[in-house]
Design a protein around this motif. Structure first.
Motif, PDB file in Angstrom:
ATOM      1  N   VAL A 205       9.913  31.542 -34.157  1.00 23.24           N
ATOM      2  CA  VAL A 205      10.010  31.009 -32.791  1.00 23.24           C
ATOM      3  C   VAL A 205       8.763  30.176 -32.517  1.00 23.24           C
ATOM      4  O   VAL A 205       7.639  30.673 -32.581  1.00 23.24           O
ATOM      5  CB  VAL A 205      10.130  32.147 -31.760  1.00 23.24           C
ATOM      6  CG1 VAL A 205      10.206  31.574 -30.347  1.00 23.24           C
ATOM      7  CG2 VAL A 205      11.351  33.001 -32.058  1.00 23.24           C
ATOM      8  N   THR A 206       8.940  28.892 -32.238  1.00 22.68           N
ATOM      9  CA  THR A 206       7.807  27.970 -32.091  1.00 22.68           C
ATOM     10  C   THR A 206       7.599  27.495 -30.668  1.00 22.68           C
ATOM     11  O   THR A 206       6.534  26.971 -30.353  1.00 22.68           O
ATOM     12  CB  THR A 206       8.018  26.740 -32.988  1.00 22.68           C
ATOM     13  OG1 THR A 206       9.268  26.106 -32.646  1.00 22.68           O
ATOM     14  CG2 THR A 206       8.049  27.136 -34.449  1.00 22.68           C
ATOM     15  N   MET A 207       8.595  27.649 -29.789  1.00 23.59           N
ATOM     16  CA  MET A 207       8.430  27.164 -28.419  1.00 23.59           C
ATOM     17  C   MET A 207       9.248  28.021 -27.472  1.00 23.59           C
ATOM     18  O   MET A 207      10.418  28.291 -27.728  1.00 23.59           O
ATOM     19  CB  MET A 207       8.868  25.700 -28.291  1.00 23.59           C
ATOM     20  CG  MET A 207       8.655  25.121 -26.892  1.00 23.59           C
ATOM     21  SD  MET A 207       9.576  23.589 -26.622  1.00 23.59           S
ATOM     22  CE  MET A 207      11.238  24.213 -26.423  1.00 23.59           C
ATOM     23  N   VAL A 208       8.621  28.472 -26.388  1.00 25.73           N
ATOM     24  CA  VAL A 208       9.309  29.140 -25.286  1.00 25.73           C
ATOM     25  C   VAL A 208       8.750  28.530 -24.001  1.00 25.73           C
ATOM     26  O   VAL A 208       7.578  28.740 -23.679  1.00 25.73           O
ATOM     27  CB  VAL A 208       9.109  30.665 -25.303  1.00 25.73           C
ATOM     28  CG1 VAL A 208       9.856  31.299 -24.136  1.00 25.73           C
ATOM     29  CG2 VAL A 208       9.586  31.267 -26.617  1.00 25.73           C
ATOM     30  N   THR A 209       9.562  27.767 -23.297  1.00 21.41           N
ATOM     31  CA  THR A 209       9.118  27.057 -22.095  1.00 21.41           C
ATOM     32  C   THR A 209       9.929  27.523 -20.904  1.00 21.41           C
ATOM     33  O   THR A 209      11.158  27.532 -20.953  1.00 21.41           O
ATOM     34  CB  THR A 209       9.265  25.538 -22.274  1.00 21.41           C
ATOM     35  OG1 THR A 209       8.523  25.132 -23.422  1.00 21.41           O
ATOM     36  CG2 THR A 209       8.731  24.809 -21.052  1.00 21.41           C
ATOM     37  N   ARG A 210       9.227  27.914 -19.831  1.00 20.95           N
ATOM     38  CA  ARG A 210       9.890  28.348 -18.602  1.00 20.95           C
ATOM     39  C   ARG A 210       9.687  27.300 -17.515  1.00 20.95           C
ATOM     40  O   ARG A 210       8.565  26.880 -17.249  1.00 20.95           O
ATOM     41  CB  ARG A 210       9.333  29.693 -18.155  1.00 20.95           C
ATOM     42  CG  ARG A 210      10.129  30.315 -16.980  1.00 20.95           C
ATOM     43  CD  ARG A 210       9.482  30.010 -15.653  1.00 20.95           C
ATOM     44  NE  ARG A 210       8.231  30.708 -15.515  1.00 20.95           N
ATOM     45  CZ  ARG A 210       7.251  30.269 -14.721  1.00 20.95           C
ATOM     46  NH1 ARG A 210       7.388  29.147 -14.048  1.00 20.95           N
ATOM     47  NH2 ARG A 210       6.113  30.943 -14.617  1.00 20.95           N
ATOM     48  N   THR A 252      15.432  29.717 -12.443  1.00 22.26           N
ATOM     49  CA  THR A 252      14.522  29.826 -13.585  1.00 22.26           C
ATOM     50  C   THR A 252      15.275  29.392 -14.846  1.00 22.26           C
ATOM     51  O   THR A 252      16.366  29.892 -15.116  1.00 22.26           O
ATOM     52  CB  THR A 252      14.010  31.260 -13.756  1.00 22.26           C
ATOM     53  OG1 THR A 252      13.274  31.631 -12.580  1.00 22.26           O
ATOM     54  CG2 THR A 252      13.105  31.381 -14.971  1.00 22.26           C
ATOM     55  N   LYS A 253      14.676  28.481 -15.578  1.00 25.16           N
ATOM     56  CA  LYS A 253      15.281  27.989 -16.824  1.00 25.16           C
ATOM     57  C   LYS A 253      14.313  28.227 -17.975  1.00 25.16           C
ATOM     58  O   LYS A 253      13.120  27.949 -17.854  1.00 25.16           O
ATOM     59  CB  LYS A 253      15.592  26.495 -16.709  1.00 25.16           C
ATOM     60  CG  LYS A 253      16.166  25.872 -17.975  1.00 25.16           C
ATOM     61  CD  LYS A 253      16.396  24.374 -17.783  1.00 25.16           C
ATOM     62  CE  LYS A 253      16.915  23.716 -19.052  1.00 25.16           C
ATOM     63  NZ  LYS A 253      17.109  22.246 -18.885  1.00 25.16           N
ATOM     64  N   VAL A 254      14.833  28.771 -19.067  1.00 24.08           N
ATOM     65  CA  VAL A 254      14.017  29.024 -20.250  1.00 24.08           C
ATOM     66  C   VAL A 254      14.626  28.293 -21.438  1.00 24.08           C
ATOM     67  O   VAL A 254      15.840  28.365 -21.672  1.00 24.08           O
ATOM     68  CB  VAL A 254      13.910  30.540 -20.551  1.00 24.08           C
ATOM     69  CG1 VAL A 254      13.316  30.774 -21.931  1.00 24.08           C
ATOM     70  CG2 VAL A 254      13.034  31.212 -19.518  1.00 24.08           C
ATOM     71  N   GLU A 255      13.781  27.568 -22.162  1.00 25.72           N
ATOM     72  CA  GLU A 255      14.192  26.850 -23.376  1.00 25.72           C
ATOM     73  C   GLU A 255      13.428  27.419 -24.565  1.00 25.72           C
ATOM     74  O   GLU A 255      12.210  27.636 -24.480  1.00 25.72           O
ATOM     75  CB  GLU A 255      13.901  25.360 -23.226  1.00 25.72           C
ATOM     76  CG  GLU A 255      14.665  24.701 -22.079  1.00 25.72           C
ATOM     77  CD  GLU A 255      14.165  23.310 -21.775  1.00 25.72           C
ATOM     78  OE1 GLU A 255      14.821  22.347 -22.167  1.00 25.72           O
ATOM     79  OE2 GLU A 255      13.103  23.203 -21.145  1.00 25.72           O
ATOM     80  N   VAL A 256      14.150  27.667 -25.654  1.00 24.78           N
ATOM     81  CA  VAL A 256      13.574  28.263 -26.857  1.00 24.78           C
ATOM     82  C   VAL A 256      13.866  27.367 -28.045  1.00 24.78           C
ATOM     83  O   VAL A 256      14.985  26.842 -28.182  1.00 24.78           O
ATOM     84  CB  VAL A 256      14.143  29.680 -27.105  1.00 24.78           C
ATOM     85  CG1 VAL A 256      13.638  30.236 -28.429  1.00 24.78           C
ATOM     86  CG2 VAL A 256      13.759  30.609 -25.968  1.00 24.78           C
TER      87      VAL A 256
END
Length: 663
Positions: A205-210, A252-256
């Motif tokens: 997992v390289t990116m978790v953006t909220r 709330t939006k989360v992108e992985v």
């Protein structure tokens, strides 16, 4: 003669229901592997939000706002003036001496005959002021005095509050009621972001953006485990407080993003909408024994307790952080730094070389062969950053003057000087693999002209060494190193509703990237607790960072800053800004310039669908000789047989290369 027969009928191929045709037989050889789909990267993310009791955030009930017979009151200090009061009382509030400041001393007393001090302490904006009645005689009124923290005799605000007519969120000048006894508007909640590897290959997992409103936060540091095997999962958690006394509608939006061991990365996203509807507060009424009658002129105590219904959170702060770069010298900004190849005009008293390592082939100067010669031994000096060699610099006579003799690592600088004397006209640089200067350890030796009478320029390369600084009485200090100052600015703007709220700064962090080196910085202690009013800017001690940039190489420079804050009502607001520019001497045309680094937060592109995205990229480099009549290729260019014009014939043509610099 045979009797005629009917012509053969056409057979329908592959129809298993046709009785005249046997279905085709498919034979699978056990020696031939059956094709399988390549391992695919697939990741999923799911958002959950619960309170401390496990109740889904959408199902958390709003708290009754009316306070009945309170024994403990909790206010939040906001430093607001009396004109910001918002309650259903005929409250008494008076400002003096310019009103409340970001820090103050607060004393609250009951108005009974004993006039007991209920609370006495110093606060800053955002602190809680607890007013317990304890064994004091509970009266209808309490009096709170807000004074200067340096001089308690300097009263900034005086408040009289009726304890029989209180509702949560009532605002009395600089105090806002948050809870009474067990009744509170703020409910602790936890957002949990569940990440699952649903593919058939391990991943990282390289990116978790909220994203929440205008706030974009990188959560990769909160992920419990970034390396996931097949069917493995992990979580990231955020804690906070939910204000159930105001209207809430937050998405709330989360992108992985995850990278497999082989193949393309994969993306996933999820959204969670949190909505709180606060019912209208009914007007308080006295118990009645008879049917109610119309009341033409309700008294203030009969009026409904105001409960603002906000759309878009007009009480949310809107901080902005900016990063700028101020150069030294004559350049207007760091992105337009002038890289000049300055010529040395007078014999220097000191020279500074950067030890790049490498062989004589990388030499870049215009001194003639009679002044500059270079020889490599045993493969020449190393080029790995940090690898050391023993470097000795003497006059050309071979040791009567030793300007430098010490171990130097690749990428480091070394100084050549014999102050207060000027350097000799010619120098010898010899490099050994160690301090043992035996012949079998020699890696490179060279001679160059150092008096500046014969073409010595800043950035000239002599084998493994490059001139980066020279000092003389005429030109002073000439350097390849550029001093830059990054300045960070902070401000609080109006929000999307066109309204404003004060911003209480929490943290200011970031990082500076110079080439491959990244350095973090943290100004949190300097800004924490500072309050920015709407449409105002930070005016405290400068937030600056000084860096030194090496102009001998093409360098990508980037500074990124992250700011977090909250409004007096508890709304969070954040911002991020980054600045990027490239410096250094441009490389030859066949060496591509590094592209600028991306900002720390981005909107990822969707994962390509291999069924409809059937393209592939393969880089290639072609070298073509532009002259020579087509007889030469890039791998058979030979140097001229003679570099001197010795034929004795008349010269018919001269070709020059413009190098810049003075005489």
């Amino acid at each position: 003669t045979e009797p005629p027969t009917d012509p053969p009928s056409k057979t329908r191929t592959g129809s298993p229901t046709d009785p005249l045709t046997d279905p085709p037989t498919v034979v699978v050889s056990m020696d031939t592997p059956v094709p399988t789909d390549p391992p695919a990267c697939r990741v999923s993310v799911d958002i959950a939000c619960v309170d401390e009791e496990g109740t889904d955030c959408d199902d958390i009930p709003s708290t009754p706002k009316k306070c009945d017979d309170p024994s403990v009151l909790n206010f939040v200090y906001t430093a607001e003036a009396c004109e910001q009061s918002f309650n259903s009382q005929d409250d008494s509030c008076g400002d003096s001496n310019d009103g409340p400041s970001t820090s103050a001393t607060i004393v609250c007393k009951n108005s009974g005959s004993d006039s007991v001090v209920l609370t006495d302490g110093t606060v800053i904006v955002g602190d809680t002021v607890t007013v317990p009645f304890n064994n004091a005689i509970i009266t209808d009124l309490i009096t709170c005095t807000v004074s200067s923290i340096d001089n308690t005799d300097e009263v900034l605000q005086t408040l009289i509050i009726d304890t029989n007519n209180l509702s949560l969120k009532d605002t009395f000048g600089s105090l806002r009621l948050e809870s009474c006894d067990d009744q509170s508007c703020l409910v602790p909640i936890t957002y949990t972001y569940g990440i699952q590897n649903v593919g058939d290959t391990p991943m990282e997992v390289t990116m978790v953006t909220r994203t929440r409103g205008s706030s974009v936060v990188d959560l990769i540091g909160l992920v419990e485990n970034t390396s996931l095997g097949v069917e493995e999962g992990t979580v990231a958690r955020e804690t906070g407080e939910l204000d159930v006394c105001v209207e809430v509608d937050v998405v709330t939006k989360v992108e992985v993003e995850a990278n497999p061991q082989m193949g393309s990365s994969c993306l996933s996203e999820d959204t969670y909408e949190l909505e709180i509807n606060v019912p209208a507060t009914p007007p308080p009424t006295d118990p009645q024994t008879e049917p109610p009658v119309d009341i033409l002129s309700p008294s203030p105590s009969d009026a409904p307790s105001p409960s603002p219904s906000f759309i878009g959170d007009p009480d949310r702060c809107n901080v902005r952080v900016g990063v700028s770069c101020s150069p030294s010298g004559e350049s207007e900004d760091c992105g337009s730094i002038i890289v000049s190849r300055t010529r040395c005009e007078e014999r220097p008293v000191a020279l500074v070389f950067k030890y790049n390592g490498g062989t004589c082939d990388q030499s870049d100067n215009i001194q003639p062969p009679t002044l500059f010669t270079c020889f490599d031994y045993f493969g020449g000096p190393p080029t790995e950053s940090g690898e050391t060699s023993f470097v000795q610099v003497t006059d050309i006579k071979g040791g009567s003057i030793v300007y430098h003799a010490a171990t130097v690592g690749v990428g480091e600088e070394y100084t050549v000087a014999d102050q207060p004397f000027e350097v000799d006209a010619n120098m010898n640089i010899t490099i050994w693999s160690s301090a043992n200067t035996a012949p079998e350890n020699i890696l490179q030796t060279l001679v160059f002209h150092s008096s500046c009478s014969q073409n010595l320029f800043l950035k000239d390369r002599f084998g493994a060494s490059q001139l980066v600084v020279f000092v003389n009485t005429e030109q002073g200090v000439q350097s390849c190193f550029f001093n830059a100052t990054y300045t960070i600015t902070l401000e609080n703007k109006l929000n999307s509703e066109g309204t404003g709220a004060s911003a209480i700064l929490n943290a200011l962090t970031g990082n500076v990237e110079v080439g491959n080196e990244e350095i973090g910085f943290d100004f949190t202690e300097q800004v924490n607790g500072i309050v920015l009013a709407p449409e105002s800017s930070y005016d405290g001690p400068p937030l600056t960072l000084d860096v030194v940039i090496d102009l001998t190489v093409v360098t990508n420079n980037q500074v990124t800053s992250f700011l977090t804050a909250n409004s007096p009502l508890g709304f969070q607001c954040n911002d991020v800004d980054s600045l990027n520019f490239v410096t250094g001497l441009a490389p030859p045309p066949n060496i591509p310039t590094r592209s600028p680094t991306s900002a720390p937060t981005r909107s990822p592109a969707p994962t390509p669908d291999p069924e409809v995205t059937a393209c592939a990229l393969a880089p290639g480099i072609v070298c073509q000789v532009l002259n020579g009549g087509g007889l030469l290729t890039c791998d058979n260019i030979a140097p001229p047989l003679n570099q001197d014009c010795t034929s004795g014939a008349d010269i018919s043509e001269l070709d020059f290369v413009y190098r810049g610099g003075g005489c």
